[in-house]
Each structure stands twice: as C-alpha cells, then as structure tokens.
Design an enzyme around this catalytic site. Structure first.
Site, PDB file in Angstrom:
ATOM      1  N   ILE A   1     -33.339  16.523 -19.350  1.00  0.00           N
ATOM      2  CA  ILE A   1     -34.296  15.640 -20.021  1.00  0.00           C
ATOM      3  C   ILE A   1     -34.777  16.290 -21.313  1.00  0.00           C
ATOM      4  CG2 ILE A   1     -36.613  14.638 -19.864  1.00  0.00           C
ATOM      5  CD1 ILE A   1     -36.071  14.264 -16.837  1.00  0.00           C
TER       6      ILE A   1
ATOM      7  N   SER B   1     -31.832  10.789 -16.637  1.00  0.00           N
ATOM      8  CA  SER B   1     -31.640  12.066 -15.948  1.00  0.00           C
ATOM      9  C   SER B   1     -32.824  12.332 -15.041  1.00  0.00           C
ATOM     10  CB  SER B   1     -31.494  13.215 -16.953  1.00  0.00           C
ATOM     11  OG  SER B   1     -31.328  14.445 -16.276  1.00  0.00           O
TER      12      SER B   1
ATOM     13  N   TYR C   1     -34.514  -2.401 -11.370  1.00  0.00           N
ATOM     14  CA  TYR C   1     -34.474  -0.987 -10.988  1.00  0.00           C
ATOM     15  C   TYR C   1     -35.440  -0.690  -9.848  1.00  0.00           C
ATOM     16  CZ  TYR C   1     -32.237  -0.454 -15.609  1.00  0.00           C
ATOM     17  OH  TYR C   1     -31.426  -0.566 -16.709  1.00  0.00           O
TER      18      TYR C   1
ATOM     19  N   ASN D   1     -26.821  -6.965 -22.422  1.00  0.00           N
ATOM     20  CA  ASN D   1     -25.509  -7.345 -21.882  1.00  0.00           C
ATOM     21  C   ASN D   1     -24.994  -8.692 -22.376  1.00  0.00           C
ATOM     22  OD1 ASN D   1     -25.202  -4.972 -20.107  1.00  0.00           O
ATOM     23  ND2 ASN D   1     -26.937  -5.866 -19.010  1.00  0.00           N
TER      24      ASN D   1
ATOM     25  N   LYS E   1     -37.069  -5.154 -18.414  1.00  0.00           N
ATOM     26  CA  LYS E   1     -36.141  -6.278 -18.497  1.00  0.00           C
ATOM     27  C   LYS E   1     -36.401  -7.271 -17.370  1.00  0.00           C
ATOM     28  CE  LYS E   1     -32.830  -3.074 -18.498  1.00  0.00           C
ATOM     29  NZ  LYS E   1     -33.540  -1.871 -19.007  1.00  0.00           N
TER      30      LYS E   1
ATOM     31  N   ASP F   1     -37.521   3.285 -20.645  1.00  0.00           N
ATOM     32  CA  ASP F   1     -36.808   2.056 -20.308  1.00  0.00           C
ATOM     33  C   ASP F   1     -36.764   1.882 -18.796  1.00  0.00           C
ATOM     34  OD1 ASP F   1     -34.763  -0.174 -20.865  1.00  0.00           O
ATOM     35  OD2 ASP F   1     -33.697   1.130 -19.464  1.00  0.00           O
TER      36      ASP F   1
ATOM     37  N   GLY G   1     -21.053   7.743 -22.025  1.00  0.00           N
ATOM     38  CA  GLY G   1     -19.816   7.310 -21.379  1.00  0.00           C
ATOM     39  C   GLY G   1     -19.828   7.383 -19.876  1.00  0.00           C
TER      40      GLY G   1
ATOM     41  N   PRO H   1     -24.767   5.875 -23.000  1.00  0.00           N
ATOM     42  CA  PRO H   1     -24.511   6.480 -24.318  1.00  0.00           C
ATOM     43  C   PRO H   1     -23.575   7.682 -24.243  1.00  0.00           C
ATOM     44  CG  PRO H   1     -26.686   7.107 -23.536  1.00  0.00           C
ATOM     45  CD  PRO H   1     -26.169   6.043 -22.593  1.00  0.00           C
TER      46      PRO H   1
ATOM     47  N   HIS I   1     -32.280  -9.435 -19.018  1.00  0.00           N
ATOM     48  CA  HIS I   1     -31.414  -8.380 -18.491  1.00  0.00           C
ATOM     49  C   HIS I   1     -29.937  -8.777 -18.454  1.00  0.00           C
ATOM     50  CE1 HIS I   1     -31.383  -4.744 -15.528  1.00  0.00           C
ATOM     51  NE2 HIS I   1     -30.340  -4.737 -16.318  1.00  0.00           N
TER      52      HIS I   1
END
Length: 281
Positions: free
Chosen positions: A231, A225, A48, A132, A73, A43, A183, A181, A103
């Site tokens: 990973i 990560s 980014y 979103n 995105k 992703d 938190g 995912p 996005h």
C-alpha cells in the site's frame, strides 16, 4: 500527490486504493493504512459488501472528510430502487459521495443514471460516471444525460491500453480510471524486461513503474492491496517521471489483451444478483 480536474471542475487524486475482493475487516485495515500513509482516494462499491468498513476506516483515520475523495458504485439490482443512493450514504456513514458510478451496463442502467443525476443536483454526489461501459453504451448515456459522466472506470494496463476508447473519451472530456492497473497480477506483465530496466534506473519496482506510466498517460489508478508495505509503495509514485521515449516504449507493449470479458449472459446474471449489503459488518 498529483490531481486531475474532472469535466465539472472537481479535483480528483490520480492514485488511490481499491477495495475489490477485500473482506470488511481487510478493507477497514487497508483503507486506514492507506489514509495514514497519505492516500486520499478510496474506491468501493455496493457489490464489494465492505462500504460500512470503509466508512469506519475514514472515521478512525481522523482525516477530515473534505480531504478524502470517496467513490463507490451502484449495483444493477439497485438501479430502480429510489432510495439506493440514500442507503449507500448510510452504509458509508457520510452525507455526500465524491464520485458515484454505474457499476455495470446491466439491467435498467438508464434508471440508475437518472438516480445519480438527481443525487448530483441536490449535492449528495459531487460527480458521476460509469464503470465497464463500452463506447456504444457510453454514447447512449451521452445522448440522454443532463449531467455528463466525468469518469469511466475500466480495465486498462500496459497489455490493454484502450487507445481508441481513450481518444474518444478525451474528446468527450471523460477521464479513465484503471482497474487491474497492474494486469491482475500477471507475472508476464510484471516481469517485462523494460520494467526491470526502468526499475533499476529509478530505484522502483515494476509495479511502481507501471503505475507511474498510468499517471503520466492520464489514467487514475486504484490498485488494491491488504499488505501495508505494498500500500505504501503504491503511493510512492510522485518523485520521478518517465521520459517521452520511456513512455513510448511502454505504449509499444500494448497487446489488446484483457483479463475480464463481459458477455450478455454475464450482464443478465449481474442484473439478477442482489449483494447482501444489509448483512455487511
């Protein structure tokens, strides 16, 4: 690896690597490490500013392009640019994208969605979706679309499980892909006694228990990560399964607490912001 079949018949891996907040060098190294470890879902996003690095890692990995599920995105300031998809493909160094998302529900996102539909119709994109968006905004897209969104990328974790939204999406055949995912690294979440207990039972970390819960609950996960060990651990999720009672215990942790909150002011800023994509390494 486990897969989910999207509403247009495309198969998508349930776990992948996210590249949010990774520099180009970090993204290239992390994606290469993930691909070498068996990951097949990547992703990224225009915003980014690491799409070129992701493309380089894919080529360096030696993994055939057709074995990689690549998603990115479109950013709001590009929604009305007729060559936005073409430029995204150029940066990624590929002739097709497996999943392309809007996005943010900012700016002229209807124009952005129309552009994705056009790319889908000519085979430059294999599936399209949203990121979103809330229920009202999703319903707006559903009322005007000719190609139905297959994925909603949104914040989901044990403290914010979005059960009502998910019930609506299930009826529409739209799959949730969870960002944050784990938190957003909240130690309170990761140190929940239930996850420690289940970790001891299955020989897994709290993060692995949470990611396994996501997958069994039907959520696609893309933890990010730059640590090779993390990973690797983030894909070691498929040799065990939580019981129905354990899944129910995690469901009971829902506090409807989010770490990111969208506002009209924030969306207005997004619409004006232009990521320096042409300057990326």
């Amino acid at each position: 690896m486990e897969y989910i079949t999207l509403n247009n018949g495309v198969k998508m891996p349930m776990a992948g690597i996210g590249t949010f907040l990774l520099t180009p060098d970090e993204a290239e190294t992390s994606v290469l490490s993930a691909l070498e470890g068996g990951c097949r879902l990547i992703d990224t996003a225009n915003a980014y500013v690491n799409e070129k690095a992701v493309g380089r890692a894919m080529k360096k990995s030696g993994v055939p392009r057709e074995e990689i599920f690549l998603e990115t995105k479109l950013w709001p300031s590009f929604y009305e640019q007729p060559d936005a998809v073409e430029k995204t493909l150029e940066r990624l160094g590929t002739d097709y994208i497996d999943l392309l998302l809007i996005h943010q529900p900012a700016g002229n996102y209807i124009a952005g969605y129309r552009q994705m539909e056009a790319a889908y119709q000519v085979g430059k994109v294999r599936s399209i979706g949203l990121s979103n968006f809330n229920r009202e905004q999703i319903e707006e897209i559903l009322n005007i679309c000719t190609v139905k969104p297959s994925v909603l990328q949104t914040e989901v974790h044990p403290y914010s499980q979005e059960k009502e939204l998910k019930a609506f999406l299930n009826k529409e055949g739209i799959v949730i892909q969870a960002w944050y995912p784990l938190g957003h690294g909240d130690r309170a979440l990761l140190e929940e006694p239930l996850f420690a207990e289940l970790g001891r039972k299955y020989g897994k970390s709290a993060a692995q228990i949470i990611l396994r819960w996501h997958i069994q609950d039907g959520n696609i996960v893309i933890p990010g990560s730059k640590n090779p060990a993390h990973i690797k651990d983030n894909f070691d999720l498929f040799g065990f399964a939580l019981t129905r009672e354990e899944m129910a215990g995690i469901a009971a942790l829902d506090k409807k607490v989010r770490y990111y909150t969208s506002t009209p002011e924030l969306l207005a800023k997004y619409a004006e912001m232009v990521p320096p994509v042409d300057d990326q390494k």
